[in-house]
Enzyme design. Structure first.
Site, PDB file in Angstrom:
ATOM      1  N   ASP A  96      21.411 -42.850  19.714  1.00 55.61           N
ATOM      2  CA  ASP A  96      20.287 -43.518  19.865  1.00 55.61           C
ATOM      3  C   ASP A  96      19.149 -42.365  19.952  1.00 55.61           C
ATOM      4  O   ASP A  96      19.633 -41.335  20.806  1.00 55.61           O
ATOM      5  CB  ASP A  96      20.221 -44.530  21.014  1.00 55.61           C
TER       6      ASP A  96
ATOM      7  N   HIS B 173      17.471 -32.411  17.604  1.00 54.07           N
ATOM      8  CA  HIS B 173      18.238 -33.152  18.770  1.00 54.07           C
ATOM      9  C   HIS B 173      19.426 -33.651  18.425  1.00 54.07           C
ATOM     10  O   HIS B 173      20.312 -33.527  18.882  1.00 54.07           O
ATOM     11  CB  HIS B 173      17.083 -34.244  19.106  1.00 54.07           C
TER      12      HIS B 173
ATOM     13  N   PHE C  46      11.587 -37.659   8.019  1.00 53.81           N
ATOM     14  CA  PHE C  46      11.199 -38.953   8.171  1.00 53.81           C
ATOM     15  C   PHE C  46      10.445 -39.481   9.170  1.00 53.81           C
ATOM     16  O   PHE C  46      10.321 -38.478  10.166  1.00 53.81           O
ATOM     17  CB  PHE C  46      12.446 -39.883   8.062  1.00 53.81           C
TER      18      PHE C  46
ATOM     19  N   LYS D 250      22.796 -40.413   7.859  1.00 55.72           N
ATOM     20  CA  LYS D 250      23.416 -40.149   9.254  1.00 55.72           C
ATOM     21  C   LYS D 250      24.784 -39.513   9.172  1.00 55.72           C
ATOM     22  O   LYS D 250      25.288 -38.565   9.432  1.00 55.72           O
ATOM     23  CB  LYS D 250      23.302 -40.967  10.225  1.00 55.72           C
TER      24      LYS D 250
ATOM     25  N   ASN E  96      23.101 -46.280   8.441  1.00 56.93           N
ATOM     26  CA  ASN E  96      22.316 -45.384   7.799  1.00 56.93           C
ATOM     27  C   ASN E  96      23.315 -44.183   7.222  1.00 56.93           C
ATOM     28  O   ASN E  96      24.015 -43.524   7.837  1.00 56.93           O
ATOM     29  CB  ASN E  96      21.546 -44.595   8.674  1.00 56.93           C
TER      30      ASN E  96
ATOM     31  N   ASP F  52       8.470 -36.988  12.085  1.00 53.52           N
ATOM     32  CA  ASP F  52       8.287 -35.512  11.573  1.00 53.52           C
ATOM     33  C   ASP F  52       7.251 -34.914  11.266  1.00 53.52           C
ATOM     34  O   ASP F  52       7.030 -33.872  11.905  1.00 53.52           O
ATOM     35  CB  ASP F  52       9.505 -35.453  10.538  1.00 53.52           C
TER      36      ASP F  52
HETATM   37  P1  IMP Z   1      17.595 -43.954  15.570  1.00 55.98           P
HETATM   38  O1  IMP Z   1      17.896 -43.771  16.813  1.00 55.98           O
HETATM   39  O2  IMP Z   1      18.119 -42.758  14.498  1.00 55.98           O
HETATM   40  O3  IMP Z   1      17.432 -45.378  14.897  1.00 55.98           O
HETATM   41  O4  IMP Z   1      15.852 -43.539  15.329  1.00 55.98           O
HETATM   42  C1  IMP Z   1      15.019 -44.247  15.984  1.00 55.98           C
HETATM   43  C2  IMP Z   1      13.691 -43.651  15.733  1.00 55.98           C
HETATM   44  O5  IMP Z   1      13.225 -42.660  16.632  1.00 55.98           O
HETATM   45  C3  IMP Z   1      13.421 -43.727  14.275  1.00 55.98           C
HETATM   46  O6  IMP Z   1      13.169 -44.655  13.802  1.00 55.98           O
HETATM   47  C4  IMP Z   1      12.181 -42.615  14.409  1.00 55.98           C
HETATM   48  O7  IMP Z   1      11.119 -43.496  14.500  1.00 55.98           O
HETATM   49  C5  IMP Z   1      12.447 -41.845  15.758  1.00 55.98           C
HETATM   50  N1  IMP Z   1      13.257 -40.610  15.307  1.00 55.98           N
HETATM   51  C6  IMP Z   1      14.451 -40.314  15.656  1.00 55.98           C
HETATM   52  N2  IMP Z   1      14.731 -39.255  15.226  1.00 55.98           N
HETATM   53  C7  IMP Z   1      13.943 -38.482  14.603  1.00 55.98           C
HETATM   54  C8  IMP Z   1      13.625 -37.406  13.819  1.00 55.98           C
HETATM   55  O8  IMP Z   1      14.548 -36.507  13.560  1.00 55.98           O
HETATM   56  N3  IMP Z   1      12.290 -37.284  13.097  1.00 55.98           N
HETATM   57  C9  IMP Z   1      11.381 -38.382  13.197  1.00 55.98           C
HETATM   58  N4  IMP Z   1      11.679 -39.473  13.930  1.00 55.98           N
HETATM   59  C10 IMP Z   1      12.921 -39.688  14.601  1.00 55.98           C
END
Ligand code: IMP
Length: 202
Positions: free
Chosen positions: A71, A182, A154, A14, A11, A157
């Protein structure tokens, strides 16, 4: 010359966010793609932190510099902290977030405001070539509202309301969200830990 860190993600958004936070350090964060690494990692840990460590260690097997991974996900207290580590897969990997969000709202039907508490969690692991591992965790507390609000951000949110700011994280601009999020918190504490580590402190 800045020291390179590979962040175990595909990503690009990120990487941009992380480099904004790491700007004033001696580190430059690059993606797996920039490092020429293309592997699929099985995230089979049982916590956010285990998954972050698994991802960083997998990439470290074929890298020769510091590797970082994160994660993250949403914990809804009334749902026993689901979807948690399954946040991306909740309701099906290819299901839209409009539907995933509706599923969460439906599961909380009739649940009182005080029991609608939730949090976003982010765990970050940094693995060094000598095997040392540094970890951090950041959270932001909120409430699941009854319908989507806002179009920034996204994932979950639009249903995640932060009482302190009287809006959802989808109603915040990127900069404000990074300050309280977070991921922002976990990244800033990782930055502090990395700098102490560089200066020889544990
Ligand atoms: P990843 O660890 O960045 O792949 O996030 C895992 C999943 O957690 C994402 O696909 C979202 O479903 C959810 N998620 C993580 N951070 C956020 C955020 O800041 N806003 C909304 N959803 C989040």
């Amino acid at each position: 010359m800045k020291e390179k860190i590979i962040f175990a993600t595909k990503n690009r958004g990120k990487i941009k966010e992380i480099n904004m936070i790491m700007e004033d350090t001696n580190y430059e964060v690059i993606s797996m793609e920039d490092a020429g690494i293309d592997i699929d990692i099985v995230e089979d840990g049982s916590t956010f932190l285990e998954n972050a460590i698994i991802k960083a260690k997998e990439v470290m097997k074929i890298a020769d510099c510091i590797v970082m991974a994160d994660d993250s996900g949403l914990e809804v207290d009334y749902l026993d902290k689901a979807p948690g580590i399954y946040s991306a897969r909740f309701g099906g990997e290819d299901t839209s977030y409009r539907i995933k969000n509706k599923m969460i709202i439906d599961k909380l039907e009739g649940v009182e405001e005080k029991d609608r508490t939730a949090r976003f969690v982010c765990a970050i692991a940094a693995v060094f070539p000598d095997g040392e591992v540094l970890t951090t965790r950041g959270t932001v507390e909120g409430i699941i509202i009854h319908e989507e609000r806002g179009s920034n951000g996204f994932g979950y949110d639009p249903i995640f309301y932060v009482p302190e700011y009287s809006c959802t994280t989808a109603e915040m601009d990127n900069e404000s969200k990074n300050k309280i999020s977070h991921r922002g918190k976990a990244l800033r504490s990782m930055k502090a830990k990395m700098e102490s580590h560089r200066n020889g402190c544990k």
